[in-house]
Design an enzyme around this catalytic site. Structure first.
Site, PDB file in Angstrom:
ATOM      1  N   ASP A  53       0.982  -1.250   0.031  1.00 22.37           N
ATOM      2  CA  ASP A  53      -0.033   0.027   0.144  1.00 22.37           C
ATOM      3  C   ASP A  53       0.731   1.215   0.087  1.00 22.37           C
ATOM      4  OD1 ASP A  53      -2.385   1.453   0.562  1.00 22.37           O
ATOM      5  OD2 ASP A  53      -1.517   1.823   2.704  1.00 22.37           O
ATOM      6  N   ASP A 103      -0.368   5.062   0.749  1.00 23.77           N
ATOM      7  CA  ASP A 103      -0.927   5.916   1.714  1.00 23.77           C
ATOM      8  C   ASP A 103      -0.776   5.401   3.213  1.00 23.77           C
ATOM      9  OD1 ASP A 103      -1.524   8.602   0.369  1.00 23.77           O
ATOM     10  OD2 ASP A 103      -2.531   7.203  -0.770  1.00 23.77           O
TER      11      ASP A 103
END
Length: 237
Positions: free
Chosen positions: A11, A13
């Site tokens: 991922d 963010d």
């Protein structure tokens, strides 16, 4: 499809960065943190799809897309261990692929600022954005799933390979956008204190808790060097 012996999916963010850029926009120039947390809780409790909740958050942001990027460039910081980890991956032929529910133009702009030209070597699979002539914008989702971007779809071509061809797969994440990917790899790194750990505990999915990428780096290096195995480090906390 890039095939190396080890592949790290991550991922972006709140995982590669210390702050979630979408949360930052929502909290500061959108509906606010209280309403955002309520929407995230609705997703975790299956009262809403991630796609619908995320769209509601982003639709509340009224800055132009250019203004959003400039605001994020001033406020989003890189995880302190990521650059050293990424440099090590490049040196050891380990593929790094970002799977994000954010928007690629934002991710590219932030990566270029945060780690420099080598960021171009990172593959990104994410949502896109439609920017209108008046400066307004809206997210363009990657697929038709209730996630908007079902991250498991990018992992399955690798995880379904026959034994002997299949790489060892890692995933690093923190929140509700990572739920579809949580059980798809050999070792899941879940960020301490975040929603992904809550989900893993609910579903009894093994994971390795981390605070920053220095811990991920140490664990993956130990596996690559044969000092430990995935089964030894993948535990529920």
């Amino acid at each position: 499809m890039v095939l190396t012996k080890y592949i790290v999916f991550s991922d972006f963010d709140g995982t590669i960065t210390l702050q979630d850029s979408n949360d930052y926009l929502t909290d500061n120039v959108g509906i606010g943190s209280e309403q955002r947390r309520k929407l995230n809780c609705d997703v975790l409790q299956n009262r809403s799809s991630f796609r619908d909740a995320f769209k509601e958050m982003l639709d509340s942001v009224k800055l132009s897309f250019t203004e959003c990027i400039e605001l994020l460039r001033k406020n989003i910081k890189l995880d302190p261990g990521f650059k050293a980890f990424f440099d090590w991956c490049l040196q050891h032929d380990i593929t790094v692929i970002i799977l994000s529910s954010g928007m690629e133009p934002i991710i590219r702009a932030l990566l270029k600022d945060l780690i420099g030209p080598s960021a171009e070597k990172i593959q990104i699979v994410s949502n896109s954005v439609d920017i209108h002539k008046n400066g307004s914008w809206n997210i363009v989702f990657h697929d038709d799933s209730h996630f908007g971007h079902d991250k498991s779809l990018a992992i399955k071509p690798y995880s379904s390979l026959p034994k002997g061809q299949r790489p060892t797969l890692f995933y690093c994440g923190d929140g509700v956008s990572d739920l579809s990917a949580a059980a798809e790899t050999d070792l899941l790194f879940a960020k301490a204190g975040q929603d992904l750990i809550t989900y893993c505990r609910q579903e009894n999915i093994p994971y390795r808790e981390f605070i920053d990428f220095t811990e991920i780096h140490s664990t993956i290096r130990s596996i690559v060097e044969g000092k430990s195995t995935v089964k030894e480090v993948a535990v529920n906390k």
